[in-house]
Design a protein around this motif. Structure first.
Motif, mmCIF file in Angstrom:
data_model
loop_
_atom_site.group_PDB
_atom_site.id
_atom_site.type_symbol
_atom_site.label_atom_id
_atom_site.label_comp_id
_atom_site.label_asym_id
_atom_site.label_seq_id
_atom_site.Cartn_x
_atom_site.Cartn_y
_atom_site.Cartn_z
ATOM 1 N N ILE A 30 6.309 4.476 -2.657
ATOM 2 C CA ILE A 30 5.163 4.902 -1.834
ATOM 3 C C ILE A 30 4.435 6.092 -2.471
ATOM 4 O O ILE A 30 3.232 6.267 -2.297
ATOM 5 N N GLN A 33 1.726 5.175 -4.734
ATOM 6 C CA GLN A 33 0.540 4.676 -4.024
ATOM 7 C C GLN A 33 -0.231 5.818 -3.365
ATOM 8 O O GLN A 33 -1.451 5.842 -3.365
ATOM 9 N N LYS A 34 0.523 6.777 -2.795
ATOM 10 C CA LYS A 34 -0.134 7.797 -1.956
ATOM 11 C C LYS A 34 -0.548 9.051 -2.720
ATOM 12 O O LYS A 34 -1.379 9.806 -2.242
ATOM 13 N N SER A 35 0.112 9.306 -3.847
ATOM 14 C CA SER A 35 -0.163 10.577 -4.510
ATOM 15 C C SER A 35 -0.593 10.377 -5.966
ATOM 16 O O SER A 35 0.228 10.119 -6.843
ATOM 17 N N GLN A 158 2.737 14.613 2.784
ATOM 18 C CA GLN A 158 3.178 13.739 3.879
ATOM 19 C C GLN A 158 2.200 13.809 5.054
ATOM 20 O O GLN A 158 1.615 14.861 5.298
#
Ligand SMILES: NC(=O)c1ccc[n+]([C@@H]2O[C@H](COP(=O)([O-])OP(=O)(O)OC[C@H]3O[C@@H](n4cnc5c(N)ncnc54)[C@H](O)[C@@H]3O)[C@@H](O)[C@H]2O)c1
Ligand SMILES: [Zn+2]
Length: 351
Positions: A30, A33-35, A158
């Motif tokens: 993840i 994908q997110k960072s 987060q």
């Protein structure tokens, strides 16, 4: 083996080459994908193994597949030079720590926790774990990380809602430690990432104070870290709550049970609950969420006895609080615990 790791608090991920000669990065997919920052950073590491976080990652049945792939990835590396760098939450940490402890009979480990729960609690203390037959943490090793890097930009990435999942563990350790950590946390009028980052260092140091006295959990001293977890684990399984949220309820139960057992004075409980921060412990949905029905009790009993912290057949070592900074461990029967669950429920319903 030294159970204490070197702790580093830093704003950004350090250059990969500073972490060791040859690195194997095990990370939560993840993050890529997110960072974008993590993605770019990870490109500087040649050997990488992406995983999907969650309890299934810790499933023993899946382990042979993982370790075959990881062995192949690392076949050209020397055991002396290799460092496993784990970036992720508690599930990735438990899995990656286990891998590091058995790969080539054990290699150097660095944890970079990416959830608050991992940063405050699970990355520290050296415990690794896999699940067997759906039961949590049935096998594992003690393999403390050489270094644990708390990277502000990784943790701050987060979603804010996740702050509540680390919050219970923070309250737990603050109640165990008492003193300045509790006094400072108690005053907080908000729970968010900034607040968690502010107290992170003191919280981690408090956990180390306990771990250092009993690094391999041989003396029973570390048991105090289970505060809130006896009932917390039952609620986690039964209502499929995130661990941290279940612990919030488990802490509330333990505090009220402490008064009922005359270990804590009622005035002390009032003092604790009058602290601003305690307003965030329980969700406004609590009545719908935790409604103990008599039909649940058999399942609760089964879950309580499955919990590996059981000692004799139907008793458990329960962690009570006399006041912040003073905990008391006592054997209680599972029946008394279930009775107290019902009593607390009645108290909520009828005051
Ligand atoms: N070893 C120990 O001492 C110890 C102590 C407490 C808990 N644990 C274990 O920790 C696990 C729970 O920890 P957890 O909640 O961190 O679990 P987790 O690793 O499953 O992470 C929770 C979720 O957050 C996502 N996530 C991770 N980092 C993120 C980021 N930066 N941004 C957005 N999403 C992100 C993950 O993909 C996952 O969906 C359990 O398996 C528990 O048994 C271990
Ligand atoms: Zn926990």
């Amino acid at each position: 083996m030294n159970a204490l790791s070197t702790l580093v608090f830093t704003n950004e991920l350090p250059p990969a080459k500073k972490l060791g000669e040859e690195l194997l990065l095990i990370y939560d997919q993840i993050l890529a994908q997110k960072s974008p920052v993590f993605k770019k950073w990870s490109q500087s590491i040649a050997l990488k193994y992406a995983v999907k976080a969650g309890e299934h990652l810790k499933d023993i049945e899946k382990f042979p597949g993982h370790i075959k792939a990881i062995t192949k990835l690392t076949e050209q590396t020397s055991v002396k030079k290799l460092t496993v760098v784990v970036v992720g939450g508690g599930s990735v940490g438990d899995f990656g720590g286990f891998v590091a402890s058995v790969l080539k009979r054990g290699v150097r480990l660095i944890h970079i926790p990416s959830t608050w729960l991992a940063a405050i609690d699970s990355a520290h203390g050296g415990k690794t774990a896999l699940n067997v037959g759906g039961a949590k943490n049935q096998i594992g090793t003690f393999h403390p990380a050489d270094q644990i890097l708390m990277v502000r930009s990784v943790l701050m990435a987060q979603p804010e809602a996740r702050a509540f999942e680390g919050f219970g563990e923070l309250v737990k350790i603050a109640l165990i430690q008492g003193g300045k950590l509790w006094a400072d946390l108690a005053k907080e009028k908000q729970v968010n990432s900034k607040v968690l980052w502010k107290h992170l260092q003191a919280a981690v140091q408090a956990k180390y104070k306990v771990v250092a006295k009993d690094p391999h959990e041989k003396k029973g001293i570390r048991h105090v870290l289970n505060l809130g977890h006896t009932v917390g684990h039952v609620l986690e399984s039964y209502y499929e709550l995130p661990h941290g949220i279940a612990i919030n309820y488990g802490l509330d139960f333990a505090l009220r049970f402490s008064v009922q057992m005359k270990i804590m004075k009622p005035a002390e409980l009032n003092r604790i609950y009058n602290e601003p921060v305690m307003g965030f412990l329980l969700s406004p949905l609590r009545d719908d969420l935790i409604s103990v029905k008599s039909s649940d009790l058999n399942e609760y009993r089964r879950l309580l006895l499955n919990d590996k912290k059981k000692t004799k057949a139907a008793t458990l070592r329960f962690v009570f609080v006399a006041k912040p900074g003073k905990t008391v461990i006592k054997e209680v029967s599972v029946d008394d615990l279930l009775i107290e669950l019902c009593r607390q429920r009645e108290e909520e319903l009828h005051g």
